[in-house]
Scaffold this active site. Structure first.
Site, PDB file in Angstrom:
ATOM      1  N   GLU A   1      76.871  72.866-131.643  1.00  0.00           N
ATOM      2  CA  GLU A   1      75.498  73.400-131.657  1.00  0.00           C
ATOM      3  C   GLU A   1      75.110  74.007-133.005  1.00  0.00           C
ATOM      4  O   GLU A   1      74.709  75.167-133.101  1.00  0.00           O
ATOM      5  CB  GLU A   1      75.316  74.434-130.531  1.00  0.00           C
ATOM      6  CG  GLU A   1      73.853  74.659-130.186  1.00  0.00           C
ATOM      7  CD  GLU A   1      73.652  75.457-128.911  1.00  0.00           C
ATOM      8  OE1 GLU A   1      74.294  75.157-127.897  1.00  0.00           O
ATOM      9  OE2 GLU A   1      72.828  76.380-128.944  1.00  0.00           O
TER      10      GLU A   1
ATOM     11  N   ASN B   1      68.482  73.346-124.962  1.00  0.00           N
ATOM     12  CA  ASN B   1      68.010  74.661-124.503  1.00  0.00           C
ATOM     13  C   ASN B   1      66.507  74.686-124.246  1.00  0.00           C
ATOM     14  O   ASN B   1      65.927  75.765-124.136  1.00  0.00           O
ATOM     15  CB  ASN B   1      68.377  75.737-125.530  1.00  0.00           C
ATOM     16  CG  ASN B   1      69.873  75.919-125.633  1.00  0.00           C
ATOM     17  OD1 ASN B   1      70.587  75.807-124.638  1.00  0.00           O
ATOM     18  ND2 ASN B   1      70.364  76.163-126.827  1.00  0.00           N
TER      19      ASN B   1
ATOM     20  N   HIS C   1      69.039  79.634-111.876  1.00  0.00           N
ATOM     21  CA  HIS C   1      68.954  79.273-113.290  1.00  0.00           C
ATOM     22  C   HIS C   1      67.951  78.116-113.527  1.00  0.00           C
ATOM     23  O   HIS C   1      67.060  78.213-114.374  1.00  0.00           O
ATOM     24  CB  HIS C   1      70.344  78.901-113.803  1.00  0.00           C
ATOM     25  CG  HIS C   1      70.364  78.480-115.230  1.00  0.00           C
ATOM     26  ND1 HIS C   1      70.101  79.349-116.265  1.00  0.00           N
ATOM     27  CD2 HIS C   1      70.600  77.263-115.807  1.00  0.00           C
ATOM     28  CE1 HIS C   1      70.175  78.693-117.409  1.00  0.00           C
ATOM     29  NE2 HIS C   1      70.483  77.431-117.156  1.00  0.00           N
TER      30      HIS C   1
ATOM     31  N   LYS D   1      81.441  73.615-123.227  1.00  0.00           N
ATOM     32  CA  LYS D   1      81.164  75.055-123.331  1.00  0.00           C
ATOM     33  C   LYS D   1      81.861  75.731-122.162  1.00  0.00           C
ATOM     34  O   LYS D   1      81.528  75.467-121.000  1.00  0.00           O
ATOM     35  CB  LYS D   1      79.661  75.333-123.263  1.00  0.00           C
ATOM     36  CG  LYS D   1      78.931  75.079-124.566  1.00  0.00           C
ATOM     37  CD  LYS D   1      77.497  75.586-124.479  1.00  0.00           C
ATOM     38  CE  LYS D   1      76.740  75.317-125.751  1.00  0.00           C
ATOM     39  NZ  LYS D   1      75.314  75.691-125.649  1.00  0.00           N
TER      40      LYS D   1
HETATM   41  P1  NAD Z   1      77.521  78.024-108.782  1.00  0.00           P
HETATM   42  O1  NAD Z   1      78.713  77.497-109.435  1.00  0.00           O
HETATM   43  O2  NAD Z   1      77.462  79.472-108.477  1.00  0.00           O
HETATM   44  O3  NAD Z   1      77.258  77.209-107.446  1.00  0.00           O
HETATM   45  C1  NAD Z   1      76.162  77.553-106.633  1.00  0.00           C
HETATM   46  C2  NAD Z   1      76.572  77.714-105.173  1.00  0.00           C
HETATM   47  O4  NAD Z   1      76.785  76.442-104.612  1.00  0.00           O
HETATM   48  C3  NAD Z   1      77.864  78.494-104.982  1.00  0.00           C
HETATM   49  O5  NAD Z   1      77.698  79.382-103.915  1.00  0.00           O
HETATM   50  C4  NAD Z   1      78.882  77.415-104.647  1.00  0.00           C
HETATM   51  O6  NAD Z   1      79.932  77.869-103.833  1.00  0.00           O
HETATM   52  C5  NAD Z   1      78.034  76.408-103.906  1.00  0.00           C
HETATM   53  N1  NAD Z   1      78.478  75.030-103.967  1.00  0.00           N
HETATM   54  C6  NAD Z   1      78.985  74.382-105.032  1.00  0.00           C
HETATM   55  N2  NAD Z   1      79.143  73.069-104.741  1.00  0.00           N
HETATM   56  C7  NAD Z   1      78.760  72.911-103.455  1.00  0.00           C
HETATM   57  C8  NAD Z   1      78.677  71.787-102.578  1.00  0.00           C
HETATM   58  N3  NAD Z   1      78.958  70.558-103.000  1.00  0.00           N
HETATM   59  N4  NAD Z   1      78.241  71.999-101.323  1.00  0.00           N
HETATM   60  C9  NAD Z   1      77.899  73.248-100.903  1.00  0.00           C
HETATM   61  N5  NAD Z   1      77.916  74.328-101.691  1.00  0.00           N
HETATM   62  C10 NAD Z   1      78.347  74.148-102.951  1.00  0.00           C
HETATM   63  O7  NAD Z   1      76.194  77.694-109.647  1.00  0.00           O
HETATM   64  P2  NAD Z   1      75.816  76.504-110.626  1.00  0.00           P
HETATM   65  O8  NAD Z   1      74.349  76.477-110.653  1.00  0.00           O
HETATM   66  O9  NAD Z   1      76.554  75.265-110.318  1.00  0.00           O
HETATM   67  O10 NAD Z   1      76.369  77.005-112.043  1.00  0.00           O
HETATM   68  C11 NAD Z   1      75.823  78.133-112.686  1.00  0.00           C
HETATM   69  C12 NAD Z   1      76.744  78.506-113.814  1.00  0.00           C
HETATM   70  O11 NAD Z   1      76.807  77.448-114.752  1.00  0.00           O
HETATM   71  C13 NAD Z   1      76.311  79.751-114.584  1.00  0.00           C
HETATM   72  O12 NAD Z   1      77.399  80.605-114.726  1.00  0.00           O
HETATM   73  C14 NAD Z   1      75.888  79.199-115.937  1.00  0.00           C
HETATM   74  O13 NAD Z   1      76.107  80.119-116.988  1.00  0.00           O
HETATM   75  C15 NAD Z   1      76.774  77.987-116.057  1.00  0.00           C
HETATM   76  N6  NAD Z   1      76.275  76.944-116.972  1.00  0.00           N
HETATM   77  C16 NAD Z   1      77.140  76.494-117.918  1.00  0.00           C
HETATM   78  C17 NAD Z   1      76.743  75.504-118.778  1.00  0.00           C
HETATM   79  C18 NAD Z   1      77.718  74.950-119.784  1.00  0.00           C
HETATM   80  O14 NAD Z   1      77.318  74.156-120.629  1.00  0.00           O
HETATM   81  N7  NAD Z   1      78.978  75.315-119.694  1.00  0.00           N
HETATM   82  C19 NAD Z   1      75.457  74.945-118.681  1.00  0.00           C
HETATM   83  C20 NAD Z   1      74.605  75.432-117.700  1.00  0.00           C
HETATM   84  C21 NAD Z   1      75.038  76.435-116.834  1.00  0.00           C
HETATM   85  N1  GLY Z   2      73.785  73.811-121.516  1.00  0.00           N
HETATM   86  C1  GLY Z   2      73.531  73.618-122.906  1.00  0.00           C
HETATM   87  C2  GLY Z   2      74.679  73.017-123.650  1.00  0.00           C
HETATM   88  O1  GLY Z   2      75.633  72.573-123.089  1.00  0.00           O
HETATM   89  O2  GLY Z   2      74.628  72.999-124.842  1.00  0.00           O
END
Ligand code: NAD
Ligand code: GLY
Length: 387
Positions: A263, A271, A291, A170
């Site tokens: 999906e 989900n 999240h 995704k």
């Molecule tokens: P993020 O990518 O914003 O990372 C969170 C914070 O951690 C950032 O400030 C980043 O710079 C920092 N960071 C990252 N790796 C680090 C490390 N090793 N050490 C120190 N700091 C680090 O947040 P996230 O929670 O990783 O991702 C959230 C995003 O993921 C949302 O946009 C959400 O929509 C998406 N998401 C996508 C899917 C999918 O299936 N594609 C599933 C769930 C979430």
């Molecule tokens: N995060 C839900 C999916 O990848 O389907």
């Protein structure tokens, strides 16, 4: 704390080849639009960052590549990754996007296209996503769309990205009207997970990712859930159990994605907790909760709703809430009125013909998809927590 019996670990982590490293395969059906085998490996290994270049070569990827990251993650890990890429004879450039969800936009994507075009990247050049889910989702979308699709690999650096967003294809960006509204299903060529990078992650980010880890136990694997219960402290202090938890979470996600890539049914079980969770995030302006924290509250609520509807017993609800709060995750939030909650959930992508669809718990390791009548939902939301 009692160690887990080896026989059990053998069974649960059947795909693990050695204590140190495991490769899990995401098996995908052939597609008329994309010739060839689209299946890909997820490799989990401490210190893996230093061998990404060699492994990319082994996966048939070479030549030019663009490492997409943000300045903070880049300052921590770019050098090691670039050394590894160059050491394997690849020719990398680095493209940084600003850090933050607010930059997961088409404008950022456009800036990346500009740079790739300026650097004369071609169809066989590879995108390497180094970062959390924000970088991974955006870099994946760039790969899906640049020159109608170029190969990409994920090097996820948050726990959430390692167990969820880097696997399954995704990709996408946000739109002013909502999160992740613009995107594409586009699978990476490989996912390289180095659990050691979690050492620099903020504690709250790490714990937020544990919410997604718990989710996998609830949806598909009661034994994995017990493993998480028994190893809570070791997981929190990033002992080897975290590698095993990442492996198992990825194996479950790989299995679900293999069965329902786009999906149309089964994949929606991923989900669990997200219908309530998304509403909580939206109503609180995406600032109060991370999240995984909102999903944690959502999972606890989904478990309680399952009990309210007579689908599960008190014990399952109690264990889910105890495990989540044992990790330091929130399990309730009372700041939203039932009408606001229902109105916001109506906009969720899982709403079908006016009924609100939930992933509900039958037992730990077994969930179902169910449309819930708004009247019942109102009754549930107006009541007190049962346990
Ligand atoms: P993020 O990518 O914003 O990372 C969170 C914070 O951690 C950032 O400030 C980043 O710079 C920092 N960071 C990252 N790796 C680090 C490390 N090793 N050490 C120190 N700091 C680090 O947040 P996230 O929670 O990783 O991702 C959230 C995003 O993921 C949302 O946009 C959400 O929509 C998406 N998401 C996508 C899917 C999918 O299936 N594609 C599933 C769930 C979430
Ligand atoms: N995060 C839900 C999916 O990848 O389907």
């Amino acid at each position: 704390m009692e160690p887990f019996p080896e026989a059990f670990l053998q069974k649960v982590f059947s795909k693990a080849k050695t204590e140190k490293m495991s490769t899990i395969k995401v098996e995908l059906a052939l597609s008329p639009y994309m010739p060839g085998d689209r299946s890909y490996p997820i490799t989990v290994e401490r210190g893996l960052l230093d061998s990404v270049g060699r492994r990319m070569r082994e996966a048939g990827l070479g030549g030019r590549c663009a490492v997409i990251t943000n300045p903070y993650v880049g300052s921590l890990y770019s050098k090691r990754l670039l050394d590894s890429l160059r050491g394997a004879g690849l020719d990398p450039v680095t493209i940084e996007m600003p850090d933050g969800e607010e930059y997961k936009t088409l404008s950022s994507v456009s800036l990346v296209y500009d740079r790739l075009l300026k650097e004369r990247f071609e169809r066989d050049s590879t995108i390497v996503a180094l970062g959390g889910g924000v970088v991974g989702d955006m870099a994946g979308f760039v790969a899906a769309t640049f020159l109608r699709g170029v190969p990409y690999v994920q090097v996820p650096t948050t726990l959430l990205a390692q167990v969820d967003s880097s696997v399954g294809g995704k990709t996408g960006v946000n739109h002013p009207l909502g999160k992740n509204l613009i995107g594409a299903f586009y699978q990476p060529k490989a996912v390289f997970i180095d659990p050691d990078v979690l050492n620099t992650l903020e504690k709250r980010e790490f714990i937020s990712g544990l919410g997604e880890v718990v989710k996998y136990g609830v949806i598909r694997d009661g034994e994995f859930f017990s493993f998480l219960e028994k190893n809570r402290d070791r997981l929190l202090s990033l002992k080897d159990e975290i590698t095993r938890a990442i492996e198992r979470a990825c194996a479950i996600k790989a299995e679900v994605v293999s069965m329902d890539e786009r999906e149309t049914g089964l994949r929606s079980i991923l989900n669990l907790g997200h219908t309530f969770g998304h509403a909580i995030e939206a109503i609180t302006g995406y600032t109060k909760f991370k999240h995984g924290e909102a999903v944690s509250i959502g999972m606890a609520m989904a478990a309680e709703l399952s009990f309210f509807l007579g689908l599960t017993g008190k014990d399952a609800v109690r264990r889910i809430k105890d495990l989540l709060s044992g990790f330091g995750l929130p399990v309730s939030f009372r700041g939203i009125s039932p009408p606001d909650f229902i109105e916001t959930m109506r906009f969720d992508k899982k709403v079908k013909e006016g009924k609100i669809r939930f992933v509900l718990v039958e037992d730990i390791g077994k969930v179902i998809l169910k449309d819930v009548d708004e009247g019942k939902l109102k009754g549930f939301l107006s009541g007190e927590s049962f346990l």
